[in-house]
Every structure is written in structure tokens, then in C-alpha cells.
Design an enzyme around this catalytic site. Sequence first.
Site, PDB file in Angstrom:
ATOM      1  CG  ASN A  11      -1.765   1.193   1.386  1.00  0.00           C
ATOM      2  OD1 ASN A  11      -1.740   2.083   0.532  1.00  0.00           O
ATOM      3  ND2 ASN A  11      -2.532   1.246   2.445  1.00  0.00           N
ATOM      4  CB  VAL A  12       1.689   3.818  -2.591  1.00  0.00           C
ATOM      5  CG1 VAL A  12       2.111   2.839  -3.677  1.00  0.00           C
ATOM      6  CG2 VAL A  12       0.311   4.411  -2.885  1.00  0.00           C
ATOM      7  CG  ASN A  24       0.320   4.612 -12.417  1.00  0.00           C
ATOM      8  OD1 ASN A  24      -0.189   5.380 -13.226  1.00  0.00           O
ATOM      9  ND2 ASN A  24      -0.240   3.442 -12.085  1.00  0.00           N
ATOM     10  CB  SER A  74      -4.473  14.446 -13.051  1.00  0.00           C
ATOM     11  OG  SER A  74      -5.718  14.683 -13.675  1.00  0.00           O
ATOM     12  CE1 TYR A  82      -6.884  11.495  -9.351  1.00  0.00           C
ATOM     13  CE2 TYR A  82      -7.445  13.285 -10.855  1.00  0.00           C
ATOM     14  CZ  TYR A  82      -6.860  12.055 -10.618  1.00  0.00           C
ATOM     15  OH  TYR A  82      -6.253  11.375 -11.651  1.00  0.00           O
ATOM     16  CB  ALA A 127      -5.903  19.300  -3.176  1.00  0.00           C
ATOM     17  CE  LYS A 159      -3.501  12.093  -9.614  1.00  0.00           C
ATOM     18  NZ  LYS A 159      -2.474  11.039  -9.688  1.00  0.00           N
TER      19      LYS A 159
HETATM   20  P1  NAP Z   1      -6.736   2.571 -12.285  1.00  0.00           P
HETATM   21  O1  NAP Z   1      -7.119   1.892 -13.529  1.00  0.00           O
HETATM   22  O2  NAP Z   1      -7.762   2.788 -11.228  1.00  0.00           O
HETATM   23  O3  NAP Z   1      -5.467   1.813 -11.664  1.00  0.00           O
HETATM   24  C1  NAP Z   1      -4.904   2.270 -10.471  1.00  0.00           C
HETATM   25  C2  NAP Z   1      -4.134   1.124  -9.844  1.00  0.00           C
HETATM   26  O4  NAP Z   1      -3.558   1.630  -8.621  1.00  0.00           O
HETATM   27  C3  NAP Z   1      -5.021  -0.060  -9.473  1.00  0.00           C
HETATM   28  O5  NAP Z   1      -4.416  -1.260  -9.889  1.00  0.00           O
HETATM   29  C4  NAP Z   1      -5.090   0.036  -7.949  1.00  0.00           C
HETATM   30  O6  NAP Z   1      -5.153  -1.220  -7.299  1.00  0.00           O
HETATM   31  C5  NAP Z   1      -3.764   0.661  -7.616  1.00  0.00           C
HETATM   32  N1  NAP Z   1      -3.809   1.281  -6.291  1.00  0.00           N
HETATM   33  C6  NAP Z   1      -4.786   2.071  -5.781  1.00  0.00           C
HETATM   34  N2  NAP Z   1      -4.499   2.435  -4.535  1.00  0.00           N
HETATM   35  C7  NAP Z   1      -3.298   1.859  -4.236  1.00  0.00           C
HETATM   36  C8  NAP Z   1      -2.483   1.859  -3.081  1.00  0.00           C
HETATM   37  N3  NAP Z   1      -2.851   2.528  -1.968  1.00  0.00           N
HETATM   38  N4  NAP Z   1      -1.321   1.169  -3.098  1.00  0.00           N
HETATM   39  C9  NAP Z   1      -0.963   0.476  -4.209  1.00  0.00           C
HETATM   40  N5  NAP Z   1      -1.694   0.436  -5.340  1.00  0.00           N
HETATM   41  C10 NAP Z   1      -2.867   1.117  -5.342  1.00  0.00           C
HETATM   42  O7  NAP Z   1      -6.142   4.029 -12.591  1.00  0.00           O
HETATM   43  P2  NAP Z   1      -5.461   4.617 -13.920  1.00  0.00           P
HETATM   44  O8  NAP Z   1      -6.509   5.273 -14.714  1.00  0.00           O
HETATM   45  O9  NAP Z   1      -4.573   3.631 -14.542  1.00  0.00           O
HETATM   46  O10 NAP Z   1      -4.615   5.787 -13.266  1.00  0.00           O
HETATM   47  C11 NAP Z   1      -3.248   5.659 -12.943  1.00  0.00           C
HETATM   48  C12 NAP Z   1      -2.732   7.008 -12.475  1.00  0.00           C
HETATM   49  O11 NAP Z   1      -2.944   7.966 -13.508  1.00  0.00           O
HETATM   50  C13 NAP Z   1      -3.422   7.550 -11.239  1.00  0.00           C
HETATM   51  O12 NAP Z   1      -2.503   8.245 -10.443  1.00  0.00           O
HETATM   52  C14 NAP Z   1      -4.433   8.505 -11.822  1.00  0.00           C
HETATM   53  O13 NAP Z   1      -4.799   9.506 -10.911  1.00  0.00           O
HETATM   54  C15 NAP Z   1      -3.660   9.064 -12.990  1.00  0.00           C
HETATM   55  N6  NAP Z   1      -4.476   9.627 -14.033  1.00  0.00           N
HETATM   56  C16 NAP Z   1      -5.359   8.864 -14.723  1.00  0.00           C
HETATM   57  C17 NAP Z   1      -6.126   9.449 -15.712  1.00  0.00           C
HETATM   58  C18 NAP Z   1      -7.104   8.662 -16.532  1.00  0.00           C
HETATM   59  O14 NAP Z   1      -7.825   9.281 -17.320  1.00  0.00           O
HETATM   60  N7  NAP Z   1      -7.183   7.361 -16.422  1.00  0.00           N
HETATM   61  C19 NAP Z   1      -5.989  10.803 -15.985  1.00  0.00           C
HETATM   62  C20 NAP Z   1      -5.091  11.553 -15.264  1.00  0.00           C
HETATM   63  C21 NAP Z   1      -4.331  10.959 -14.295  1.00  0.00           C
HETATM   64  P3  NAP Z   1      -6.560  -1.860  -6.808  1.00  0.00           P
HETATM   65  O15 NAP Z   1      -7.235  -2.233  -8.061  1.00  0.00           O
HETATM   66  O16 NAP Z   1      -6.166  -3.017  -5.985  1.00  0.00           O
HETATM   67  O17 NAP Z   1      -7.236  -0.763  -6.049  1.00  0.00           O
END
Ligand code: NAP
Length: 253
Positions: free
Chosen positions: A62-63, A89, A151, A163, A165, A167
Site C-alpha cells: 500500500n503506497v 502511478n 493529472s 484529487y 489538490a 495532483k
Molecule cells: P486505475 O485503472 O484505477 O489503476 C490504479 C491502480 O492503482 C489499481 O491497480 C489500484 O489497485 C492501484 N492502487 C490504488 N491504490 C493503491 C495503493 N494505496 N497502493 C498500491 N496500489 C494502489 O487508474 P489509472 O486510470 O490507470 O490511473 C493511474 C494514475 O494515472 C493515477 O494516479 C491517476 O490519478 C492518474 N491519471 C489517470 C487518468 C485517466 O484518465 N485514467 C488521468 C489523469 C491521471 P486496486 O485495483 O487493488 O485498487
Amino acid sequence: MDLKGKVIVVTGAGRGLGLSMSQAFAAKGAKLALVDLDEAALADAAKLCQQAGGEARCYRANVADESEVVQLYTDVVNDFGRLDGTVNNAGITRDGLLVKVKDGKVVKKMELKEWQSVIDVDLTGVFLCAREAAVKMIELGKPGLIINISSISRAGNIGQTNYSAAKAGVAAMTVTWAKELARYNIRVVAIAPGFANTPMVAGMKSEILEKVKSGIPLRRLAEADEIALTSVFLFENDYCTGRVIEVDGGLRL
Ligand code: NAP
């Protein structure tokens, strides 16, 4: 930095952007330390990285938990004998208005736990992972790269007090650490994606998603491998540090 043989930690590697970036690094011959809460997803991700041409080991952590993060980076260095990069990430959303009003009456407030859970993972988690990675990189005395995932919402987005705040904080920490760590040959950069096609975005209501897409100049979501391409570029270009790279199809919030 040539990715072949390099050891890279990717948090949130079980799916979405983390998985895509891990596969892209693996295809360049990197060795991945895949980190997530979901062990089954991690095992699948490791297989995909191996198929792409790289080595991979799985770490459940857990990060947002300081002792788990300290142990994680110690384990990675013990297992691989080096650490060249970390991609911070892992992230979550808990969207909601600061104050929701219906018929002139306040019907809901953003709860402290909704605020805190996002700050814990998206801001403190990045701080802890970057700090521990920097400690190991300095001790090992080799060049390193820290990529933080910010983000487009760092500019401020309705329904995302917590979120946005977090990011914005990630973007500010990136610049700070780039200045502090350059003397140790550690570069620090961030990627600020717009809206990407991942499980996180798939959770949005379809009418909201359609509205979002219509506002993007390129009229579509990013694919995860387009964000991954940027992360590979940041490894390979040794002159990039202290900047937040926007990959958002031209959208401005
Ligand atoms: P995602 O599909 O929800 O994947 C996030 C991953 O992080 C999941 O595998 C999750 O695991 C894991 N995770 C969550 N909390 C954690 C913790 N406390 N410790 C370790 N692992 C944890 O998200 P994504 O869309 O790929 O996003 C990845 C990053 O990009 C994030 O930081 C997000 O804010 C950023 N981002 C995404 C977008 C977008 O449009 N998708 C846009 C801007 C920024 P579990 O499944 O077990 O919870």
C-alpha cells in the site's frame, strides 16, 4: 537512459496506465518491480511483462503506508541489486462536490474521509515512494529517474477538490525534487494525462464521459499506451527534468 536491464518500480501496476507503462518498459528489456494492492492482477501483469520481453517480480504494498513503502524499496534493491527508476502511478478518486445543494438546501458535504483517502494515496503515496526511491538511488550512486503521475485536474476540476489538490501537489513536488536531486544524478518528471481509457475513467457516468469527450480537441480519450509512450521517452531523454508533461489531446480544464 537505455532501458535494457534497468530496474524500475511501477506502483498501481495491476491495471490501467501502470500496467501499460510496465509493458512498454518490458518491451525495451527492463526489469520490473510491479506494485499493487491486488495480487491476482499483479500476477497477470507479471505474465504480460514477461511476454513483452522483460523480467518482472510482484510486490503487494500500500503506497500510503510508510512502513510498507520503506520495506518495498529495500526488498526491490535486495532482489534486483539495483534501482534505476520509479513510476509513482498508483492513484484513486473519490469525487464529490465540496458542498452539494438541492432546492436551496445543503444536502451533502465532502466528507473528511473522502478528502483524506485521496490525499493519502495520491499525494502522500507519491511522497513516500519518491523519498524511498531517492534514498536507494543515492546509496547506490547511479543515475535514476522518478516519474510522478499528476493529472489535468491539477488545474482545478469541479467535483475533485481532493484529487485536484493531490495532483497539484504532485506537480509542485516534482519541480522541488528535480532541483534537490539533480546533484545526485536523479531526474524527476511528471506526466499529466487528460482523460485516458482505463478502469478509473470507465467508472464515470456515460453522459459525463460523452460531455468530456466532446470538449477534447482530439475528440477521444487517450489510450493507455499513448501515456506509456511518454514514460518511455522520459526515461530515454536524459535532459528532461523538473517538468510536467501534458498528454491530454489538447484539453484545458
Ligand atoms: P486505475 O485503472 O484505477 O489503476 C490504479 C491502480 O492503482 C489499481 O491497480 C489500484 O489497485 C492501484 N492502487 C490504488 N491504490 C493503491 C495503493 N494505496 N497502493 C498500491 N496500489 C494502489 O487508474 P489509472 O486510470 O490507470 O490511473 C493511474 C494514475 O494515472 C493515477 O494516479 C491517476 O490519478 C492518474 N491519471 C489517470 C487518468 C485517466 O484518465 N485514467 C488521468 C489523469 C491521471 P486496486 O485495483 O487493488 O485498487
